[in-house]
Design a protein around this motif. Structure first.
Motif, PDB file in Angstrom:
ATOM      1  N   ARG A   1      81.955  29.787  84.282  1.00 48.32           N
ATOM      2  CA  ARG A   1      80.688  29.883  83.205  1.00 48.32           C
ATOM      3  C   ARG A   1      80.140  31.329  83.689  1.00 48.32           C
ATOM      4  O   ARG A   1      80.169  31.782  84.607  1.00 48.32           O
ATOM      5  N   PRO A   2      79.518  31.803  82.647  1.00 49.52           N
ATOM      6  CA  PRO A   2      78.736  33.039  82.952  1.00 49.52           C
ATOM      7  C   PRO A   2      77.707  32.770  83.810  1.00 49.52           C
ATOM      8  O   PRO A   2      77.043  31.624  83.937  1.00 49.52           O
ATOM      9  N   PRO A   3      76.864  33.791  84.630  1.00 51.33           N
ATOM     10  CA  PRO A   3      75.980  33.596  85.303  1.00 51.33           C
ATOM     11  C   PRO A   3      74.629  33.144  84.714  1.00 51.33           C
ATOM     12  O   PRO A   3      74.458  33.548  83.756  1.00 51.33           O
ATOM     13  N   GLU A   4      73.896  32.091  85.101  1.00 54.94           N
ATOM     14  CA  GLU A   4      72.565  31.925  84.445  1.00 54.94           C
ATOM     15  C   GLU A   4      71.538  32.917  84.608  1.00 54.94           C
ATOM     16  O   GLU A   4      71.499  33.511  85.467  1.00 54.94           O
ATOM     17  N   ALA A   5      70.738  33.331  83.617  1.00 58.72           N
ATOM     18  CA  ALA A   5      69.868  34.253  83.783  1.00 58.72           C
ATOM     19  C   ALA A   5      68.455  33.669  84.485  1.00 58.72           C
ATOM     20  O   ALA A   5      68.176  32.494  84.275  1.00 58.72           O
ATOM     21  N   ASP A   6      67.973  34.911  84.969  1.00 57.93           N
ATOM     22  CA  ASP A   6      66.763  34.570  85.781  1.00 57.93           C
ATOM     23  C   ASP A   6      65.477  34.395  84.792  1.00 57.93           C
ATOM     24  O   ASP A   6      64.500  33.749  85.086  1.00 57.93           O
ATOM     25  N   GLY A   7      65.559  35.076  83.426  1.00 63.21           N
ATOM     26  CA  GLY A   7      64.560  35.212  82.606  1.00 63.21           C
ATOM     27  C   GLY A   7      64.812  35.700  81.392  1.00 63.21           C
ATOM     28  O   GLY A   7      66.140  36.322  81.310  1.00 63.21           O
ATOM     29  N   PRO A   8      64.055  36.238  80.362  1.00 58.32           N
ATOM     30  CA  PRO A   8      64.460  37.117  79.302  1.00 58.32           C
ATOM     31  C   PRO A   8      64.873  38.201  79.759  1.00 58.32           C
ATOM     32  O   PRO A   8      64.256  38.771  80.781  1.00 58.32           O
ATOM     33  N   PRO A   9      65.672  39.162  78.688  1.00 64.78           N
ATOM     34  CA  PRO A   9      66.136  38.700  77.668  1.00 64.78           C
ATOM     35  C   PRO A   9      67.691  38.019  77.819  1.00 64.78           C
ATOM     36  O   PRO A   9      68.233  38.103  78.560  1.00 64.78           O
ATOM     37  N   TYR A  10      67.744  37.054  76.974  1.00 64.47           N
ATOM     38  CA  TYR A  10      69.140  36.230  77.012  1.00 64.47           C
ATOM     39  C   TYR A  10      69.772  36.493  76.254  1.00 64.47           C
ATOM     40  O   TYR A  10      69.642  37.054  74.905  1.00 64.47           O
ATOM     41  N   ALA A  11      71.026  36.307  76.076  1.00 66.98           N
ATOM     42  CA  ALA A  11      72.266  36.662  75.224  1.00 66.98           C
ATOM     43  C   ALA A  11      72.294  35.618  74.228  1.00 66.98           C
ATOM     44  O   ALA A  11      71.541  34.470  74.162  1.00 66.98           O
ATOM     45  N   GLU A  12      72.766  36.023  72.950  1.00 65.20           N
ATOM     46  CA  GLU A  12      72.665  35.041  71.858  1.00 65.20           C
ATOM     47  C   GLU A  12      74.067  34.304  71.902  1.00 65.20           C
ATOM     48  O   GLU A  12      75.072  34.887  72.315  1.00 65.20           O
ATOM     49  N   CYS A  13      73.669  33.171  71.155  1.00 68.67           N
ATOM     50  CA  CYS A  13      75.145  32.261  71.203  1.00 68.67           C
ATOM     51  C   CYS A  13      75.894  32.734  70.082  1.00 68.67           C
ATOM     52  O   CYS A  13      75.547  33.098  69.093  1.00 68.67           O
ATOM     53  N   VAL A  14      77.345  32.754  70.531  1.00 66.38           N
ATOM     54  CA  VAL A  14      78.274  33.539  69.479  1.00 66.38           C
ATOM     55  C   VAL A  14      78.408  32.566  68.316  1.00 66.38           C
ATOM     56  O   VAL A  14      79.122  33.174  67.208  1.00 66.38           O
ATOM     57  N   LEU A  15      78.169  31.503  68.372  1.00 61.34           N
ATOM     58  CA  LEU A  15      78.121  30.359  67.157  1.00 61.34           C
ATOM     59  C   LEU A  15      77.059  30.535  66.147  1.00 61.34           C
ATOM     60  O   LEU A  15      76.911  30.433  65.095  1.00 61.34           O
ATOM     61  N   CYS A  16      75.766  30.168  66.573  1.00 70.00           N
ATOM     62  CA  CYS A  16      74.630  29.818  65.853  1.00 70.00           C
ATOM     63  C   CYS A  16      73.652  31.022  66.341  1.00 70.00           C
ATOM     64  O   CYS A  16      72.666  31.045  65.600  1.00 70.00           O
ATOM     65  N   ARG A  17      73.864  31.854  67.033  1.00 68.84           N
ATOM     66  CA  ARG A  17      72.878  33.007  67.497  1.00 68.84           C
ATOM     67  C   ARG A  17      71.679  32.547  68.032  1.00 68.84           C
ATOM     68  O   ARG A  17      70.597  33.382  68.058  1.00 68.84           O
ATOM     69  N   GLU A  18      71.360  31.324  68.566  1.00 70.25           N
ATOM     70  CA  GLU A  18      70.249  31.099  69.341  1.00 70.25           C
ATOM     71  C   GLU A  18      70.473  31.404  70.597  1.00 70.25           C
ATOM     72  O   GLU A  18      71.522  31.756  71.237  1.00 70.25           O
ATOM     73  N   PRO A  19      69.129  31.668  71.495  1.00 72.64           N
ATOM     74  CA  PRO A  19      69.279  32.277  72.654  1.00 72.64           C
ATOM     75  C   PRO A  19      70.052  31.089  73.608  1.00 72.64           C
ATOM     76  O   PRO A  19      69.950  30.105  73.630  1.00 72.64           O
ATOM     77  N   THR A  20      70.866  31.638  74.585  1.00 80.29           N
ATOM     78  CA  THR A  20      71.526  31.014  75.655  1.00 80.29           C
ATOM     79  C   THR A  20      70.820  30.806  76.720  1.00 80.29           C
ATOM     80  O   THR A  20      69.719  31.493  77.166  1.00 80.29           O
ATOM     81  N   GLU A  21      71.392  30.408  78.043  1.00 88.41           N
ATOM     82  CA  GLU A  21      70.749  30.305  79.428  1.00 88.41           C
ATOM     83  C   GLU A  21      71.312  31.385  80.174  1.00 88.41           C
ATOM     84  O   GLU A  21      70.845  31.825  81.082  1.00 88.41           O
ATOM     85  N   TYR A  22      72.256  32.500  79.419  1.00 93.04           N
ATOM     86  CA  TYR A  22      72.906  33.444  80.242  1.00 93.04           C
ATOM     87  C   TYR A  22      72.027  34.861  79.849  1.00 93.04           C
ATOM     88  O   TYR A  22      71.636  35.130  78.799  1.00 93.04           O
ATOM     89  N   PRO A  23      72.408  35.599  80.756  1.00 88.22           N
ATOM     90  CA  PRO A  23      71.518  37.118  80.687  1.00 88.22           C
ATOM     91  C   PRO A  23      72.178  37.938  79.538  1.00 88.22           C
ATOM     92  O   PRO A  23      73.442  37.820  79.061  1.00 88.22           O
TER      93      PRO A  23
END
Length: 59
Positions: free
Chosen positions: A13-35
């Motif tokens: 799994r990708p590393p979790e982000a410490d805070g924004p900005p977050y990467a977009e989900c490749v399917l629905c474009r919602e923010p993810t937990e990843y940097p």
């Protein structure tokens, strides 16, 4: 039963982000937990769960 009888799922799994900005989900474009700087496929928690359900072994 041998080890070949089990499903092999890549659990990397990708590393979790410490805070924004977050990467977009490749399917629905919602923010993810990843940097945002993560290069690769990123999924939001909902799509990640749905994808796991689709790829889970049955039986």
């Amino acid at each position: 039963m041998s080890d070949d009888d089990y499903c092999l799922i890549d659990a990397t799994r990708p590393p979790e982000a410490d805070g924004p900005p977050y990467a977009e989900c490749v399917l629905c474009r919602e923010p993810t937990e990843y940097p945002e700087s993560y290069k690769g496929i990123t999924l939001c928690p909902v799509c990640e769960w749905q994808e796991a359900q689709r790829t889970a072994c049955s039986g």
